[in-house]
Design an enzyme around this catalytic site. Structure first.
Site, short mmCIF file in Angstrom:
data_model
loop_
_atom_site.label_atom_id
_atom_site.label_comp_id
_atom_site.label_asym_id
_atom_site.label_seq_id
_atom_site.Cartn_x
_atom_site.Cartn_y
_atom_site.Cartn_z
N ASP A 10 30.81 -3.58 -19.37
CA ASP A 10 30.87 -4.69 -18.41
C ASP A 10 31.96 -4.48 -17.37
O ASP A 10 32.27 -5.37 -16.59
CB ASP A 10 31.04 -6.04 -19.11
N ASP A 52 35.22 -4.19 -17.16
CA ASP A 52 36.48 -4.91 -17.01
C ASP A 52 37.64 -4.11 -17.58
O ASP A 52 38.80 -4.49 -17.42
CB ASP A 52 36.41 -6.32 -17.61
N ASP A 76 34.18 0.55 -19.21
CA ASP A 76 33.34 0.09 -20.31
C ASP A 76 32.08 -0.59 -19.77
O ASP A 76 31.94 -0.76 -18.56
CB ASP A 76 34.13 -0.80 -21.27
N SER A 122 31.06 -6.69 -24.18
CA SER A 122 32.16 -5.82 -23.77
C SER A 122 31.95 -4.40 -24.28
O SER A 122 30.96 -3.76 -23.96
CB SER A 122 33.49 -6.40 -24.24
#
Length: 574
Positions: A304, A306, A302, A145
């Site tokens: 990834d 999400d 960010d 993340s």
């Protein structure tokens, strides 16, 4: 350092020979007891959703061996619960993400499980979509993340496209514990698996289908093309670059300027040590570009993709960052207001938020006749609620869900937060208000004038290493056993313990059941509608405190919040 730790170190020196980076690292720490102990004093824990840790050598690190071991446990679960099991895999821009994705695929194939793998890095929500698109038994997203560059990890998804439930996680953990680190995981040839069809690359059809589903969540997309909206966008060297730009083009955003230093994938994140859109430093290059481009909006996703953060211009030309609570509340108000006006609101609409997310939306929900469901921290619990609705054939009732940590989702096509759809809706909302002569700053001010001046903040207390884990446990135990009667000069009126599933009224002694899964969370409800909620992070070595205050003015609420935060920090001993 114990003999057990030294034995583990020697075993790795002997067996961990497939990755030159691990060999070099193991040699470099020879004779350094502290460095060896930090890598071997425990195994990297498969938590409620998967793995996350520092990349490197050792049982307490992310590497091909810890990935293989965890994946063997997952494979044993899949084979035990599904016939002809399959798993979808995606990965982000982090160091070795592509390597770990292929290693996971090799283990799954060796266990007779088919793998669907993206040909290049893709966002977390697109992994959730692929699981549902292919009817896969599970999914793996290789990501850490928004953590610093030294971290990687992987999140595991169930057949519903949602992060696995606590029960499934416990089953997988049990399977992993039966697997030895070396030789315990079956491993196949990736190239052979690709040649014989056991690994299948995910094609354009799945990607286009996902983008179509995202675009369906628009409310006023027809107004965007002629709105004159200008956007600066940064994917923070992550996965968002292609899908976010594709969806903005699809809805008609014509002027998108991408921050050049942060456009291409780079797991070292050279321009921002913490690639987290919640942190102003991560947006520094984007804010600098805004000085010349002068957009209506800065978007940042960010690694990834999400989560998404935004900044908007004020009257003096400075760009103001919005919090996750503010963006979520604005989107909730926009969706409710405009879908009601258009007559597209479903019967008995449902919105979902986490317990640490702003309560301002409770007032909105009441105004628009929306059922507001509260869940534990973690977007998988929001996804779970969508699943409950789908099981009853009512997933169209779900209109929006969000959490304060910059995660949002409209629509039931995926079961995790989605910065692609959030970016689209934020831009659409900004474009819509622009056609009315209203800025997002104006919209935020009007929202606070209508519903009250809510101020929220989060404070993290880092507890690194072996001693840090023990300290977190001691802090939580002390708060349970010695509940503070006052915080920041405000009386604690109610105390909620989510492990005991009970909230106690400290004035009357009355106890009320908390109807949520047991979780290591404590909530202190103070006078003046203020609150403090604390929980250990499930993915990082830190304890997080969430503060809420409400006052007649924003300045008064901020002052009260500072007093509460200072007081609570002292109570915790930091």
């Amino acid at each position: 350092m114990t003999n057990k730790i030294m034995e583990a170190y020697k075993l790795w020196c002997e067996k961990a020979t497939e990755d030159p980076d691990l060999i070099s690292e193991l040699q470099s720490v020879e004779g350094d007891d502290e460095a060896i102990s930090d890598r071997f004093y425990r195994d990297l824990e498969f938590g409620t959703g998967g793995l996350r840790g520092v990349i490197g050598a050792g049982s307490y690190r992310m590497n091909i061996y810890t990935v293989r071991r965890a994946t063997q446990g997952l494979a044993d679960y899949v084979n035990g619960d599904f016939e002809n099991g399959s798993v979808a895999i995606s990965y982000d821009s982090r160091i070795k993400s592509d390597v770990f994705a292929k290693e996971a695929a090799r283990v799954l194939v060796a266990n007779g499980i088919k793998v669907y793998l993206y040909t290049e890095l893709m966002p977390t929500p697109m992994l959730s979509y692929a699981v549902r698109y292919f009817g896969a038994s599970a999914g793996i997203m290789v990501t850490a993340s928004h953590n610093p560059a030294k971290y990687n990890g992987y999140k595991v998804y169930g057949s519903d496209g949602c992060q696995i439930t606590l029960d499934v996680a416990n089953t997988v953990i049990g399977k992993i514990n039966e697997v030895s680190m070396f030789g315990g995981a079956k491993v196949a040839s990736f190239d052979e698996a690709l040649a014989d069809g056991m690994v299948e690359y995910i094609g354009k059809d799945c990607i286009d289908s996902y983008l179509d589903e995202v675009s369906k969540q628009g409310v006023h997309t027809d107004l965007v093309a002629d709105s004159g909206l200008k956007v600066v966008y940064t994917p923070l060297n992550g996965t968002g670059n292609k899908p976010v730009r594709a969806i903005l083009k699809k809805i008609g955003v014509k002027e998108v300027t991408v921050v050049p230093e942060q456009e291409n994938p780079d797991g070292n994140f050279p321009t921002c040590p913490f690639p987290n859109p919640e942190i102003k430093e991560a947006l520094a290059y984007g804010l600098k570009l805004c000085e010349s481009v002068k957009p209506d909006l800065l978007l940042a996703t960010d690694p990834d993709c999400d989560r998404v953060g935004i900044a908007v211009p004020s009257l003096d030309g400075e760009y103001v960052l919005f919090s996750g609570n503010e963006v979520g509340a604005l989107l909730m108000e926009y969706i409710c207001t405009e879908r009601t006006a258009l007559g597209t609101m479903p019967e008995n609409p449902v919105a979902v938020k986490t317990i640490v997310t702003t309560d301002i939306v409770a007032k909105m929900a009441k105004e628009f006749g929306v059922e507001l469901r509260e869940v534990l921290t973690g977007f998988k619990f929001i996804g779970e609620q969508i699943g409950f609705l789908e099981a009853d054939g009512e997933d169209d009732r779900y209109i929006f869900g969000f959490e304060e940590s910059y995660g949002y989702l409209a629509g039931s096509y995926v079961r995790d937060k989605d910065a692609v759809v959030a970016s689209m809706l934020i831009c659409e909302m900004a474009a819509f208000y622009r056609t009315k002569g209203i800025s997002l700053l104006d919209a935020r001010d009007k929202m606070y004038q209508k519903y009250g001046n809510y101020v929220h903040s989060q404070q993290s207390f880092v507890c690194e290493g072996e001693s840090g884990m023990q300290r977190m446990k001691e802090i939580m135990a002390n708060l349970r056993n010695n509940t503070p009667k006052q915080i920041g000069g405000l009386e604690v009126e109610r105390f909620g313990d989510y492990i005991a599933s009970e909230e106690t009224n400290l004035k009357t002694g009355e106890r009320i059941k908390i109807n949520l899964p047991k979780s290591d969370v404590l909530a202190f409800r103070l006078e003046k509608d203020a609150s403090v909620i604390i929980r250990p992070s499930g993915t990082e070595p830190k304890i997080k405190a969430y503060y809420t205050t409400i006052a007649e003015t924003k300045e008064q609420a901020q002052q009260l919040q500072q007093e509460i935060a200072d007081s609570f920090k002292t109570i915790l001993g930091f």
